[in-house]
Design a protein around this motif. Structure first.
Motif, PDB file in Angstrom:
ATOM      1  N   GLY A  54      58.708 -24.086 -21.685  1.00 35.20           N
ATOM      2  CA  GLY A  54      59.818 -24.892 -21.215  1.00 35.20           C
ATOM      3  C   GLY A  54      60.067 -26.075 -22.120  1.00 35.20           C
ATOM      4  O   GLY A  54      59.670 -26.094 -23.291  1.00 35.20           O
ATOM      5  N   THR A  55      60.715 -27.082 -21.552  1.00 37.24           N
ATOM      6  CA  THR A  55      61.153 -28.235 -22.341  1.00 37.24           C
ATOM      7  C   THR A  55      60.400 -29.516 -21.986  1.00 37.24           C
ATOM      8  O   THR A  55      60.716 -30.576 -22.516  1.00 37.24           O
ATOM      9  CB  THR A  55      62.656 -28.470 -22.116  1.00 37.24           C
ATOM     10  N   GLY A  56      59.412 -29.441 -21.074  1.00 37.50           N
ATOM     11  CA  GLY A  56      58.708 -30.625 -20.614  1.00 37.50           C
ATOM     12  C   GLY A  56      57.643 -31.106 -21.574  1.00 37.50           C
ATOM     13  O   GLY A  56      57.547 -30.654 -22.727  1.00 37.50           O
ATOM     14  N   THR A  57      56.816 -32.014 -21.068  1.00 39.57           N
ATOM     15  CA  THR A  57      55.775 -32.624 -21.911  1.00 39.57           C
ATOM     16  C   THR A  57      54.378 -32.512 -21.308  1.00 39.57           C
ATOM     17  O   THR A  57      53.443 -33.100 -21.846  1.00 39.57           O
ATOM     18  CB  THR A  57      56.091 -34.117 -22.148  1.00 39.57           C
ATOM     19  N   SER A  58      54.209 -31.777 -20.215  1.00 41.07           N
ATOM     20  CA  SER A  58      52.875 -31.634 -19.632  1.00 41.07           C
ATOM     21  C   SER A  58      52.850 -30.442 -18.703  1.00 41.07           C
ATOM     22  O   SER A  58      53.893 -29.971 -18.235  1.00 41.07           O
ATOM     23  CB  SER A  58      52.455 -32.906 -18.878  1.00 41.07           C
ATOM     24  N   THR A  90      61.531 -27.721 -37.335  1.00 42.30           N
ATOM     25  CA  THR A  90      60.877 -28.340 -38.504  1.00 42.30           C
ATOM     26  C   THR A  90      59.840 -29.382 -38.112  1.00 42.30           C
ATOM     27  O   THR A  90      59.020 -29.789 -38.934  1.00 42.30           O
ATOM     28  CB  THR A  90      61.940 -29.006 -39.393  1.00 42.30           C
ATOM     29  N   THR A  91      59.887 -29.837 -36.858  1.00 41.60           N
ATOM     30  CA  THR A  91      58.891 -30.798 -36.380  1.00 41.60           C
ATOM     31  C   THR A  91      58.117 -30.170 -35.228  1.00 41.60           C
ATOM     32  O   THR A  91      58.700 -29.721 -34.239  1.00 41.60           O
ATOM     33  CB  THR A  91      59.553 -32.095 -35.889  1.00 41.60           C
ATOM     34  N   GLN A  92      56.808 -30.126 -35.370  1.00 38.90           N
ATOM     35  CA  GLN A  92      55.966 -29.493 -34.363  1.00 38.90           C
ATOM     36  C   GLN A  92      55.708 -30.428 -33.183  1.00 38.90           C
ATOM     37  O   GLN A  92      55.843 -31.637 -33.291  1.00 38.90           O
ATOM     38  CB  GLN A  92      54.618 -29.108 -34.975  1.00 38.90           C
ATOM     39  N   ALA A  93      55.302 -29.799 -32.082  1.00 37.69           N
ATOM     40  CA  ALA A  93      54.738 -30.592 -30.995  1.00 37.69           C
ATOM     41  C   ALA A  93      53.441 -31.222 -31.487  1.00 37.69           C
ATOM     42  O   ALA A  93      52.761 -30.689 -32.356  1.00 37.69           O
ATOM     43  CB  ALA A  93      54.474 -29.716 -29.778  1.00 37.69           C
ATOM     44  N   SER A  94      53.070 -32.362 -30.924  1.00 38.42           N
ATOM     45  CA  SER A  94      51.891 -33.083 -31.413  1.00 38.42           C
ATOM     46  C   SER A  94      51.295 -33.909 -30.277  1.00 38.42           C
ATOM     47  O   SER A  94      51.772 -33.888 -29.143  1.00 38.42           O
ATOM     48  CB  SER A  94      52.274 -33.990 -32.589  1.00 38.42           C
ATOM     49  N   GLY A  95      50.234 -34.634 -30.620  1.00 33.14           N
ATOM     50  CA  GLY A  95      49.636 -35.583 -29.681  1.00 33.14           C
ATOM     51  C   GLY A  95      49.116 -34.955 -28.413  1.00 33.14           C
ATOM     52  O   GLY A  95      49.262 -35.517 -27.325  1.00 33.14           O
ATOM     53  N   ILE A  96      48.477 -33.796 -28.501  1.00 37.49           N
ATOM     54  CA  ILE A  96      47.945 -33.148 -27.296  1.00 37.49           C
ATOM     55  C   ILE A  96      46.803 -33.982 -26.728  1.00 37.49           C
ATOM     56  O   ILE A  96      45.902 -34.416 -27.441  1.00 37.49           O
ATOM     57  CB  ILE A  96      47.448 -31.727 -27.601  1.00 37.49           C
ATOM     58  N   SER A  97      46.845 -34.198 -25.411  1.00 32.54           N
ATOM     59  CA  SER A  97      45.764 -34.906 -24.731  1.00 32.54           C
ATOM     60  C   SER A  97      45.477 -34.200 -23.412  1.00 32.54           C
ATOM     61  O   SER A  97      46.332 -33.507 -22.860  1.00 32.54           O
ATOM     62  CB  SER A  97      46.141 -36.369 -24.472  1.00 32.54           C
ATOM     63  N   ILE A  98      44.265 -34.403 -22.924  1.00 32.14           N
ATOM     64  CA  ILE A  98      43.820 -33.769 -21.677  1.00 32.14           C
ATOM     65  C   ILE A  98      43.497 -34.870 -20.679  1.00 32.14           C
ATOM     66  O   ILE A  98      42.742 -35.799 -20.977  1.00 32.14           O
ATOM     67  CB  ILE A  98      42.578 -32.888 -21.905  1.00 32.14           C
ATOM     68  N   THR A  99      44.077 -34.774 -19.482  1.00 33.80           N
ATOM     69  CA  THR A  99      43.831 -35.760 -18.432  1.00 33.80           C
ATOM     70  C   THR A  99      43.558 -35.049 -17.119  1.00 33.80           C
ATOM     71  O   THR A  99      43.719 -33.838 -17.001  1.00 33.80           O
ATOM     72  CB  THR A  99      45.045 -36.697 -18.272  1.00 33.80           C
ATOM     73  N   ASN A 151      48.854 -32.556 -21.914  1.00 31.06           N
ATOM     74  CA  ASN A 151      49.999 -33.393 -22.262  1.00 31.06           C
ATOM     75  C   ASN A 151      50.268 -33.270 -23.752  1.00 31.06           C
ATOM     76  O   ASN A 151      49.348 -33.058 -24.539  1.00 31.06           O
ATOM     77  CB  ASN A 151      49.718 -34.866 -21.914  1.00 31.06           C
ATOM     78  N   TRP A 152      51.563 -33.434 -24.154  1.00 25.28           N
ATOM     79  CA  TRP A 152      51.895 -33.354 -25.566  1.00 25.28           C
ATOM     80  C   TRP A 152      53.174 -34.145 -25.839  1.00 25.28           C
ATOM     81  O   TRP A 152      53.900 -34.538 -24.920  1.00 25.28           O
ATOM     82  CB  TRP A 152      52.068 -31.905 -26.008  1.00 25.28           C
ATOM     83  N   ILE A 153      53.459 -34.359 -27.123  1.00 27.66           N
ATOM     84  CA  ILE A 153      54.699 -34.986 -27.575  1.00 27.66           C
ATOM     85  C   ILE A 153      55.571 -33.884 -28.156  1.00 27.66           C
ATOM     86  O   ILE A 153      55.134 -33.123 -29.027  1.00 27.66           O
ATOM     87  CB  ILE A 153      54.421 -36.068 -28.632  1.00 27.66           C
ATOM     88  N   ASN A 154      56.823 -33.785 -27.682  1.00 27.67           N
ATOM     89  CA  ASN A 154      57.701 -32.711 -28.117  1.00 27.67           C
ATOM     90  C   ASN A 154      58.090 -32.851 -29.579  1.00 27.67           C
ATOM     91  O   ASN A 154      58.234 -33.961 -30.114  1.00 27.67           O
ATOM     92  CB  ASN A 154      58.972 -32.686 -27.271  1.00 27.67           C
ATOM     93  N   GLY A 155      58.297 -31.679 -30.239  1.00 26.23           N
ATOM     94  CA  GLY A 155      58.877 -31.653 -31.567  1.00 26.23           C
ATOM     95  C   GLY A 155      60.398 -31.595 -31.457  1.00 26.23           C
ATOM     96  O   GLY A 155      60.986 -32.018 -30.452  1.00 26.23           O
ATOM     97  N   ASN A 156      61.054 -31.043 -32.474  1.00 30.51           N
ATOM     98  CA  ASN A 156      62.523 -31.008 -32.474  1.00 30.51           C
ATOM     99  C   ASN A 156      63.091 -29.648 -32.127  1.00 30.51           C
ATOM    100  O   ASN A 156      64.239 -29.338 -32.459  1.00 30.51           O
ATOM    101  CB  ASN A 156      63.076 -31.485 -33.815  1.00 30.51           C
ATOM    102  N   GLY A 157      62.308 -28.817 -31.456  1.00 32.30           N
ATOM    103  CA  GLY A 157      62.785 -27.507 -31.061  1.00 32.30           C
ATOM    104  C   GLY A 157      63.487 -27.521 -29.722  1.00 32.30           C
ATOM    105  O   GLY A 157      63.566 -28.549 -29.033  1.00 32.30           O
ATOM    106  N   ASP A 158      64.004 -26.345 -29.338  1.00 38.17           N
ATOM    107  CA  ASP A 158      64.631 -26.192 -28.031  1.00 38.17           C
ATOM    108  C   ASP A 158      63.597 -26.179 -26.906  1.00 38.17           C
ATOM    109  O   ASP A 158      63.909 -26.476 -25.757  1.00 38.17           O
ATOM    110  CB  ASP A 158      65.429 -24.882 -27.985  1.00 38.17           C
ATOM    111  N   GLY A 159      62.350 -25.816 -27.209  1.00 36.27           N
ATOM    112  CA  GLY A 159      61.296 -25.747 -26.195  1.00 36.27           C
ATOM    113  C   GLY A 159      59.959 -25.549 -26.854  1.00 36.27           C
ATOM    114  O   GLY A 159      59.822 -25.573 -28.080  1.00 36.27           O
TER     115      GLY A 159
END
Length: 882
Positions: free
Chosen positions: A323-327, A260-269, A279-287
């Motif tokens: 996967g389950t990471g953030t970048s 119900t909550t998406q990944a967000s805050g995508i940034s490029i470094t 890079n991103w901020i995880n939502g509430n999913g399994d991956g």
């Protein structure tokens, strides 16, 4: 006395009659009320599911009911209550109503007569008779399903089997915590749901069990148990028979619903030319799965397919992370591509259910480098860029080598990210344009030259990052350079030997760690490790620039003083011949450029010598005629020209010759030109003094004015070569610090008529050659030689008559290395002209009133052609030999 009869009996009779009437009415009413109790059959349903059965619906009315039920028989006579086939129903608290009773264990294909009845305290009442006939019960399927699996999803389940049965398939399911489904003891209707522990349902599937989608009341993330029963149909009506033994079952948990909550805050470094990090901020999913594409259009991933990730970028849609990471860091980037990125949040690792609600929070873009393709000149036109669109305010821009292309021009206000102008690349910000660079600005250079950035007079340029100019230094020889930035830090020359020219001392001065770099000053640098790239970083110089230049002794006739080493202050070439933008009062028109050993020349006033375009980062010498003056420049002198070394001027309007001396190791040049206002003496501004180099194995050539000034450019009046016949001699000198074989040649002749001979006269050997047709090779000791050579510009009149040998006007012969010419008649205003066998003029002697002439001949030649020219007529041509 009289006796009276009593009246009681009469009254009693009436009372009794009333009582009897009342009792009769009560009895009658009671009897009538009992007669109202009755039974009626409304319907009967014949069904078959493992058994032959009849479901009978009937209605009971009335009160005081003691018994009710059904009776049936195969006889046409009405069945009787109490018979063998009487079904008695116990009395319940609700006597009247509509009821359904089942009659089973019947015979196939048999007619039955069915009647309902009701019994009260007085009588028994029966209903109408309903006739029904049973059919043929279906046979039991021969096989059970032996293979059964389930593929769960959030709202449906797909069953997979490997058998195709000629049967109806019944699938029963129950939720977690319920009793496991069992074979049915009844024969339900296969088209409707059958309640089983409030959570079990039966569904009919005709034919094969393979890939059946079952969706009734399936909840996400819930454990279910499923059982499969095959059943057969009868020949008419649904008379099914279930295969109750060997029914397979499967227990599983359905998948979770989409997050119900998406990944967000995508940034490029960490963006490089070949990679970047997402890079991103995880939502509430399994991956989450990260996809990239070079177009902005994505196809959503399949809901139940777990994609394989590959961190190497592709030009089509591909998964770069799962996967389950953030970048994730991706490689294989093509700088010219735009990369679009989406992050899909999902549940159920291995069998994903994606959240397809993509928004700007989980979608972004990595802009590719905008590279100029040179289709036109308009910066704002997408057709001129490989990406198809003009650069955005954050985009990196590359201007490549524009050879064969059109260079970009900015005439509007533009903002970009980073800017790289590669070697051979050119960019112009016009007077109506402005460029803001949010990152670094780099102008590249290599052995082919450097890039170029021109800002016109009113144009604007701002750079938030660092501006860097790279110049390729090809060898460990000395090179003249200048600083195109405002950064005066001497550490930019770390690793180099560095000098500046001291005009007053007429010598080189070493730079030290405390020295600073001055705008428009020239410097001589040398490295000890061969070819290198020298970088200057700071703010690029723009607009008006100037430097004070001097002559410590303007009266010095040796030109020892007055030489100032200056430099191009801009990150672009400058035009020494520009009509506007220069301040150079009291400065000679020559610019002298070091070629690795000596100096080459360009004269802006006459367009004599090399190209007028002085490259960016280039130092050069000028000669100052007065004690002190200013050399100034504005943006008007800037031009886009990316050459690294000076090339030959293409101007052919000023009559001139370029003379070269070559010792087999290096060469040097000098110029003789013809320009209005010039004289035979040294003309400041017009003539150019010779700047001598001091390198080893160096030979240098120059000419001398009539007042003995050594000149790199020696200028004469055009009338000198405009007469119908003439001979004009120019003294030619050379300086060599090596004794060797030298060659003098004419490398260029511009705007001088072909009828004019250009002759080199060797006064040591009385040798004359035509430089239009050949070079002259000779041996020389080291030293400065001013009396050996001269250049003769000569034109003779076209002969009208030629004497024949039968009527000679003169004769000639040789004796002991001398030429004797005897005229029959004294002649004046003429010349004796002698050529060698190669057509080279070796003698030109003016005639007097004499008739006999003795002339010394050059020793290297023994065959001559002798002529006497007078009154525009050749009297004779005579061949002689020593």
């Amino acid at each position: 006395m009289k006796t009276i009869q009593p009246t009681l009996p009469k009254l009693s009779l009436i009372f009794m009659i009333a009582i009897l009437a009342t009792m009769q009415a009560f009895a009658q009413n009671t009897t009538n009320e009992s007669k109202e109790s009755k039974a009626s059959i409304g319907a009967a349903v014949v069904d078959y599911l493992g058994y032959v059965i009849i479901d009978v619906e009937y209605t009971i009315s009335g009160t005081d009911i003691i018994e009710r039920g059904l009776v049936y028989s195969t006889s046409v006579n009405p069945p009787t209550v109490g018979g063998a086939n009487c079904i008695n129903i116990p009395i319940s608290s609700s006597d009247a109503g509509t009821f359904t009773e089942r009659i089973d264990n019947l015979t196939e294909e048999t007619g039955y007569y069915v009647r309902a009845y009701v019994k009260d305290s007085r009588l028994k009442y029966s209903s109408n008779v309903l006739e029904v006939t049973t059919g043929v019960q279906a046979s039991e399927p021969p096989n059970a399903v032996t293979t059964f699996t389930a593929d769960p999803d959030v709202n449906y389940v797909t069953f997979d089997g490997d058998e195709v049965l000629d049967a109806i398939i019944y699938v029963i399911h129950g939720v977690e915590g319920s009793t496991a489904p069992q074979p049915l003891g009844d024969a339900p209707d296969g088209t409707s749901a059958l309640s089983y522990y409030n959570s079990m349902y039966l569904t009919q599937i005709n034919g094969s069990i393979t890939n059946y989608e079952f969706s009734s009341d399936i909840a996400p993330d819930t454990e279910y148990t499923f059982v499969v029963y095959p059943g057969n149909d009868g020949p008419f009506d649904p008379k099914s028979n279930i295969k109750s033994d060997g029914a397979p079952s499967v227990t599983f948990r359905t998948l979770k619903a989409a997050p119900t909550t998406q990944a967000s805050g995508i940034s490029i470094t960490e963006v490089t030319s070949t990679s970047f990090t997402i890079n991103w901020i995880n939502g509430n999913g399994d991956g989450r799965a990260v996809f990239t594409n070079t177009s902005a259009t994505f196809t959503d991933p399949e809901r139940k397919v777990d994609p394989t990730a590959n961190t190497t970028l592709s030009t089509s849609q591909s998964c770069v992370y799962n996967g389950t990471g953030t970048s994730v860091t991706v490689t294989g980037r093509d700088e010219l591509e735009n990369y679009y990125i989406r992050v899909y949040e999902y549940n159920n690792t291995g069998t994903p259910i994606y959240n397809y609600g993509v928004s700007t929070a989980n979608e972004t873009e990595v802009e590719g480098t905008a590279q100029w393709n040179g289709s036109g000149s308009d910066w704002t036109s997408g057709t001129n860029w490989y990406t198809g669109t003009a650069p955005t305010s954050s985009q990196k821009v590359i201007i490549p080598d524009i050879s064969g292309l059109t260079a970009p021009q900015i005439s509007t206000t533009e903002t970009i990210g980073e800017l790289i102008i590669e070697q051979g690349g050119e960019l112009t910000v016009t007077s109506t344009g402005s460029l803001s660079v949010g990152g670094d600005l780099t102008i590249e250079g290599n052995s082919g030259g450097s890039g170029s950035l021109v800002v016109e007079t009113s144009g604007g340029l701002t750079v938030s990052g660092t501006s860097t100019f790279n110049r390729y230094i090809p060898t460990s020889n000395w090179h003249l350079i200048s600083n195109p930035t405002s950064n005066s830090d001497i550490t930019q020359l770390t690793g180099y030997y560095a000098n500046t020219w001291d005009e007053a001392a007429a010598s080189w001065e070493n730079l030290t760690g405390s020295s600073t770099l001055t705008v428009m000053n020239g410097y001589s640098v040398k490295n000890s490790s061969g070819s290198q790239t020298l970088s200057f970083s700071g703010s690029f110089n723009n607009g008006s620039q100037s430097i004070t230049v001097t002559n410590a002794d303007p009266a010095d006739g040796t030109e020892t003083y007055g030489w100032n080493m200056v430099g191009n202050p801009y990150p672009s070439a400058i035009d020494w011949d520009a009509a506007n933008g220069w301040t150079r009062t009291g400065i000679n028109t020559l610019a002298q450029f070091y070629n690795g050993s000596g100096y080459d020349t360009y004269d802006w006033d006459q367009n004599v010598g090399l190209s007028p375009y002085i490259p960016a980062f280039q130092g050069f010498f000028i000669y100052v005629e007065t004690s002190s003056t200013t050399l100034g420049a504005t943006n008007d002198v800037r031009v886009n020209n990316s050459q690294s070394f000076y090339k030959e001027s293409q101007n052919d309007t000023t009559p001139q010759v370029e003379l070269q001396i070559d010792n087999g190791i290096n060469s040097n040049r000098s110029y003789i030109s013809f320009f209005e206002g010039a004289t035979d003496n040294y003309d400041p501004i017009i003539d150019g003094p010779k700047l001598f180099g001091s390198a080893e194995n160096l030979s240098q050539i120059y000419s001398l004015s009539k007042d003995n000034k050594k000149l790199a450019v020696n200028t004469y009046a055009p009338s000198t070569i405009e007469e119908e016949e003439f001979r004009h001699n120019v003294v030619l000198g050379y300086k060599t610090n090596i004794a060797t074989t030298l060659t003098i040649s004419m490398e260029k002749c511009l705007a001088i008529n072909d009828s004019i001979n250009i002759l080199l006269v060797d006064n040591y050997y009385y040798d004359t050659i035509n430089l239009r047709t050949s070079a002259y090779e000779f041996e020389s000791e080291d030293g400065t030689i001013d009396d050996r050579f001269s250049i003769a510009f000569e034109k003779t009149a076209t002969p009208n008559t030629i004497s024949t040998i039968k009527d000679p006007a003169f004769y000639a012969f040789t004796n002991n290395g001398e030429l004797h010419v005897n005229l029959n008649t004294p002649l004046k205003n003429g010349q004796i002209i002698v050529y060698d066998i190669y057509g080279r003029l070796v003698i030109s002697k003016s005639l007097t009133s004499k008739t006999k002439y003795i002339l010394e001949l050059p020793q290297k030649t023994n065959i001559f052609v002798v002529g006497v020219l007078t009154n525009k007529t050749f009297l004779y041509r005579l061949g002689c030999s020593l």
